[in-house]
Design a protein around this motif. Structure first.
Motif, PDB file in Angstrom:
ATOM      1  N   GLY A  26       0.816  -1.210   0.000  1.00  0.00           N
ATOM      2  CA  GLY A  26       0.000   0.000   0.000  1.00  0.00           C
ATOM      3  C   GLY A  26       0.842   1.249   0.000  1.00  0.00           C
ATOM      4  O   GLY A  26       0.538   2.223  -0.693  1.00  0.00           O
ATOM      5  N   THR A  27       1.926   1.236   0.780  1.00  0.00           N
ATOM      6  CA  THR A  27       2.735   2.443   0.863  1.00  0.00           C
ATOM      7  C   THR A  27       3.774   2.515  -0.243  1.00  0.00           C
ATOM      8  O   THR A  27       4.372   3.556  -0.470  1.00  0.00           O
ATOM      9  N   ARG A 268      -3.236  10.097  16.289  1.00  0.00           N
ATOM     10  CA  ARG A 268      -2.937  11.381  15.673  1.00  0.00           C
ATOM     11  C   ARG A 268      -1.648  11.305  14.877  1.00  0.00           C
ATOM     12  O   ARG A 268      -1.515  11.923  13.822  1.00  0.00           O
ATOM     13  N   LEU A 269      -0.689  10.546  15.387  1.00  0.00           N
ATOM     14  CA  LEU A 269       0.568  10.357  14.658  1.00  0.00           C
ATOM     15  C   LEU A 269       0.294   9.750  13.286  1.00  0.00           C
ATOM     16  O   LEU A 269       0.870  10.163  12.275  1.00  0.00           O
ATOM     17  N   MET A 270      -0.641   8.773  13.254  1.00  0.00           N
ATOM     18  CA  MET A 270      -0.994   8.126  11.987  1.00  0.00           C
ATOM     19  C   MET A 270      -1.571   9.149  11.008  1.00  0.00           C
ATOM     20  O   MET A 270      -1.152   9.222   9.854  1.00  0.00           O
ATOM     21  N   VAL A 271      -2.530   9.938  11.483  1.00  0.00           N
ATOM     22  CA  VAL A 271      -3.154  10.936  10.609  1.00  0.00           C
ATOM     23  C   VAL A 271      -2.114  11.952  10.131  1.00  0.00           C
ATOM     24  O   VAL A 271      -2.048  12.285   8.940  1.00  0.00           O
ATOM     25  N   ASP A 272      -1.273  12.396  11.055  1.00  0.00           N
ATOM     26  CA  ASP A 272      -0.231  13.353  10.669  1.00  0.00           C
ATOM     27  C   ASP A 272       0.699  12.765   9.614  1.00  0.00           C
ATOM     28  O   ASP A 272       1.059  13.435   8.641  1.00  0.00           O
ATOM     29  N   SER A 273       1.097  11.506   9.798  1.00  0.00           N
ATOM     30  CA  SER A 273       2.034  10.933   8.838  1.00  0.00           C
ATOM     31  C   SER A 273       1.369  10.720   7.479  1.00  0.00           C
ATOM     32  O   SER A 273       2.037  10.774   6.449  1.00  0.00           O
ATOM     33  N   VAL A 274       0.037  10.500   7.479  1.00  0.00           N
ATOM     34  CA  VAL A 274      -0.651  10.388   6.188  1.00  0.00           C
ATOM     35  C   VAL A 274      -0.693  11.757   5.503  1.00  0.00           C
ATOM     36  O   VAL A 274      -0.437  11.883   4.308  1.00  0.00           O
ATOM     37  N   VAL A 275      -0.983  12.798   6.307  1.00  0.00           N
ATOM     38  CA  VAL A 275      -1.041  14.148   5.735  1.00  0.00           C
ATOM     39  C   VAL A 275       0.319  14.535   5.158  1.00  0.00           C
ATOM     40  O   VAL A 275       0.414  15.089   4.067  1.00  0.00           O
ATOM     41  N   PHE A 276       1.413  14.191   5.885  1.00  0.00           N
ATOM     42  CA  PHE A 276       2.748  14.557   5.410  1.00  0.00           C
ATOM     43  C   PHE A 276       3.390  13.474   4.548  1.00  0.00           C
ATOM     44  O   PHE A 276       4.538  13.611   4.143  1.00  0.00           O
ATOM     45  N   ARG A 277       2.659  12.398   4.323  1.00  0.00           N
ATOM     46  CA  ARG A 277       3.144  11.288   3.506  1.00  0.00           C
ATOM     47  C   ARG A 277       4.496  10.763   3.972  1.00  0.00           C
ATOM     48  O   ARG A 277       5.421  10.568   3.172  1.00  0.00           O
ATOM     49  N   ASP A 278       4.609  10.584   5.260  1.00  0.00           N
ATOM     50  CA  ASP A 278       5.833  10.063   5.854  1.00  0.00           C
ATOM     51  C   ASP A 278       5.760   8.531   5.824  1.00  0.00           C
ATOM     52  O   ASP A 278       5.255   7.899   6.758  1.00  0.00           O
ATOM     53  N   VAL A 279       6.270   7.939   4.740  1.00  0.00           N
ATOM     54  CA  VAL A 279       6.060   6.510   4.504  1.00  0.00           C
ATOM     55  C   VAL A 279       6.594   5.605   5.622  1.00  0.00           C
ATOM     56  O   VAL A 279       5.854   4.750   6.120  1.00  0.00           O
ATOM     57  N   PRO A 280       7.857   5.762   6.046  1.00  0.00           N
ATOM     58  CA  PRO A 280       8.336   4.853   7.108  1.00  0.00           C
ATOM     59  C   PRO A 280       7.467   4.943   8.352  1.00  0.00           C
ATOM     60  O   PRO A 280       7.167   3.921   8.994  1.00  0.00           O
ATOM     61  N   ILE A 282       4.246   5.822   8.506  1.00  0.00           N
ATOM     62  CA  ILE A 282       2.961   5.169   8.246  1.00  0.00           C
ATOM     63  C   ILE A 282       3.091   3.667   8.448  1.00  0.00           C
ATOM     64  O   ILE A 282       2.265   3.037   9.104  1.00  0.00           O
ATOM     65  N   GLN A 283       4.179   3.106   7.885  1.00  0.00           N
ATOM     66  CA  GLN A 283       4.354   1.649   7.951  1.00  0.00           C
ATOM     67  C   GLN A 283       4.449   1.166   9.394  1.00  0.00           C
ATOM     68  O   GLN A 283       3.775   0.212   9.790  1.00  0.00           O
TER      69      GLN A 283
ATOM     70  N   ILE B 141      -4.076   4.209   4.835  1.00  0.00           N
ATOM     71  CA  ILE B 141      -2.964   3.759   3.998  1.00  0.00           C
ATOM     72  C   ILE B 141      -3.283   3.980   2.519  1.00  0.00           C
ATOM     73  O   ILE B 141      -2.462   4.494   1.754  1.00  0.00           O
ATOM     74  N   VAL B 142      -4.493   3.595   2.125  1.00  0.00           N
ATOM     75  CA  VAL B 142      -4.872   3.758   0.715  1.00  0.00           C
ATOM     76  C   VAL B 142      -4.870   5.231   0.327  1.00  0.00           C
ATOM     77  O   VAL B 142      -4.349   5.617  -0.723  1.00  0.00           O
ATOM     78  N   ILE B 143      -5.426   6.077   1.213  1.00  0.00           N
ATOM     79  CA  ILE B 143      -5.482   7.504   0.900  1.00  0.00           C
ATOM     80  C   ILE B 143      -4.081   8.103   0.849  1.00  0.00           C
ATOM     81  O   ILE B 143      -3.778   8.942   0.002  1.00  0.00           O
ATOM     82  N   ALA B 144      -3.205   7.622   1.745  1.00  0.00           N
ATOM     83  CA  ALA B 144      -1.830   8.121   1.733  1.00  0.00           C
ATOM     84  C   ALA B 144      -1.165   7.832   0.408  1.00  0.00           C
ATOM     85  O   ALA B 144      -0.403   8.643  -0.115  1.00  0.00           O
TER      86      ALA B 144
END
Lengths: 315, 294
Positions: A26-27, A268-280, A282-283, B141-144
């Motif tokens: 996914g990432t 919140r960390l998850m949402v923030d990392s999605v917003v900033f697209r911080d792949v490691p 997110i994983q 994950i999908v949206i990211a």
């Protein structure tokens, strides 16, 4: 029974492995890669190629997956792209905060929900049961963030009893922290309460329909004794199941609550990392969440096996 | 209340079930859903202002007046117009995702029940994997990786639904696939698709209707939550969840309506769907609590 639990554990591990594939895949389909993200849009093709080579990005995807998995299993979580901080420290701290909040909610929600569920089952279709039932339908129907907002509006804005934004929990100030976290806790409690109440009620009522309960009734056993001696032990399996599932929900349901209350947790960390697209990041966060979720699912099954002797022997 | 009620309750309920007629609450739910669908279809044409348009002469968080019936939002846009406009996303996307999720879930679940063997084992395992994934995480994950495109949102919510629908669909179809008329169809040489669509599907409509309602509620809540996190419907478009998020500051200045109007719109819609679900559930003899915990 041990064999059955071991089998369930094994299935859980395989599931976690499958999840890691999904998380990684996914990432990895992100447009642009990690090298691009690190160096930014202004990077020259040469520096990009060099960084790709050092990061091993030129390897095929499945090779990179196993490298990633190997590092993950040996505890080498890497660093966050956004601030270069080691992920194990960031995630560790956030995880503790999230568990703190989730446990707080669980300690309040479980006795309350089980009690209300049992009372509803003891007097089905009574005014009490109907009231509980309509109130729970209402809370199932509204989104968590709306519950949170209404609580903030009443208790923080109008009455000023509790803060609307929450500091990180401090172990030295245990009780003040609990006081400051009342609103997020209450939001989480209200979002899981309805499910546990309804499931408890349904499980106990289901048992009460059985023929042996009728037998006990005809023998003249009192209702209180029937419920405590016969109904509860037999309804325990489904109840334990729904408790574990709802704790799993608490762990992932904190995402919204933590964002609303600016609480420094994993969600919140998850949402923030999605917003900033911080792949490691997110994983790692995704894997931690899923590990908890899978563990609680296993706990639910084991609980059901322990509570119900009939499940102990595999067909 | 005497002890005998324990034993006599069930039969009494069964005789009631013989005449399925919506009660007051069910009618209320039906009305709410019809109104919701109506606004989803025509709301954007009825809106007095454009979705992104700042009302001429308006400031932020104006109280309701003759021109803007629900006041203005954080940028001075008309709350009522955005509410009407947002219905197409909140209701439309949720409906599309639920239908898509159902089609996918039924195709997978029914075929697993009908084909059986290794295929069934594999599908069951796959469903378990997806079910052990917290839905919000899958969506994040999908949206990211793929952005908050409208179709990505619909597809993601549909996939989340499909694993749950597949599990229930498989269980329901298992019982039907064992019946004689399906056996006859197989002997007649009907192909798989024809068996799934013509033999199995019609018999599963009633049990799955309740599930559809529950999934619909879930879609609305899920999309609203994503939008509230800023990861759902993106500006300049707006759905009810993103309206709540945009106007959060209004809570501090006392402009409650700009936040509460979309929040209550979501709540009323989901309560409406749940009222129908509760009624359907009591008709088919399966309680909402059983469904909710699947």
């Amino acid at each position: 029974m041990l064999k059955l639990i071991a089998k369930r554990l094994f299935v859980g591990l395989v599931t976690l492995l499958a999840i890691s594939v999904i998380v990684f895949a996914g990432t990895e389909i992100l447009p642009g890669d990690v090298a691009q993200a690190v160096l930014g849009q202004a990077a020259t093709p040469e520096t990009l190629a060099a960084l790709r080579a050092t990061l091993g990005l030129n390897e095929p995807a499945y090779v990179r997956y196993f490298i990633w998995l190997g590092k993950f299993l040996t505890g080498d979580l890497g660093v966050a792209l956004t601030n270069g901080m080691p992920l194990d420290r960031i995630v560790g701290q956030r995880l503790i905060n999230t568990i703190y909040l989730a446990l707080y909610a669980a300690v309040v929600a479980l006795p309350l929900a089980l009690g209300l569920g049992l009372l509803s089952a003891a007097w089905p279709e009574s005014t009490f049961d109907r009231t509980v039932s309509s109130v729970t339908v209402f809370f199932i129907s509204i989104p968590d963030f709306v519950i949170a907002l209404i609580l903030v509006l009443i208790f923080a804005v109008e009455l000023g009893w509790f803060p609307a934004i929450n500091p990180r929990p401090r172990w030295s100030d245990f009780f003040p922290t609990l006081g400051a976290l009342v609103l997020p806790m209450l939001t989480l409690v209200l979002s899981v309460l309805a499910h546990i109440i309804r499931m408890t009620r349904a499980a106990v009522l289901d048992v009460l329909k059985q023929a042996y309960i009728e037998m006990a009734l005809l023998k003249g056993v009192s209702k209180k004794r029937i419920i405590i001696k016969h109904a509860i032990p037999n309804a325990l399996g489904p109840i334990v199941n729904v408790i574990a599932l709802n704790l799993g929900y608490l762990i992932s349901g904190v995402v919204i609550v933590e964002v609303v209350f600016s609480y420094p947790g994993l969600g919140r960390l998850m949402v923030d990392s999605v917003v900033f697209r911080d792949v490691p990041q997110i994983q790692v966060v995704a894997m931690v969440f899923c590990a908890f979720y899978v563990a609680l699912n296993i706990l639910a099954d084991v609980g059901a096996i322990m509570a119900n002797p009939r499940l102990r022997y595999a067909k | 209340m005497s002890d005998t009620t324990l034993a006599t309750r069930a039969p009494r309920k069964r005789s009631k079930r013989a005449r399925p007629r919506p009660d007051f609450w069910a009618w209320l739910g039906i009305c709410i859903v019809i109104i919701g669908l109506f606004f989803a279809a025509f709301g954007s044409f009825m809106a007095p202002f454009d979705v992104g348009q700042i009302v001429p002469g308006a400031t932020q968080f104006m109280p309701p007046n003759a021109e803007t019936l629900l006041g203005t939002d954080v940028l001075g846009r008309d709350v009522l117009s955005r509410l009407l406009y947002g219905a197409q996303f909140t209701v439309g996307v949720a409906l599309a995702a639920t239908i898509l999720g159902f089609l996918l879930g039924m195709a997978v679940g029914f075929s697993a029940a009908e084909v059986g063997g290794r295929y069934d084992d594999f599908i069951t395992w796959l469903i378990d994997v997806f079910l052990s994934f917290p839905p919000i995480l899958l969506a994040l994950i999908v949206i990211a990786s793929l952005s908050s495109d409208l179709w990505v949102l619909i597809a993601t919510i549909a996939v989340i639904h499909s694993s749950r629908v597949a599990r229930i669909g498989r269980a329901v179809a298992m019982n039907i696939a064992a019946l004689e008329f399906v056996e006859v169809a197989r002997a007649r040489g009907e192909n798989l698709i024809s068996i799934l669509v013509r033999e199995i599907w019609p018999s599963t409509i009633r049990p799955l209707a309740v599930e559809f309602g529950l999934r619909m509620t879930y879609s609305i809540l899920f999309l609203s939550s994503l939008s509230f996190l800023g990861l759902g419907i993106q500006p300049p478009d707006a759905d009810w969840g993103s309206m709540v998020k945009d106007n959060l500051n209004g809570l501090q200045t006392g402009a409650y309506l700009s936040v509460l109007a979309p929040a209550f719109a979501i709540a009323i819609l989901t309560v409406g769907v749940n009222l129908i679900v509760d009624w359907l559930g009591s008709q088919s003899g399966r309680s909402i609590s059983e469904e909710l915990t699947k």
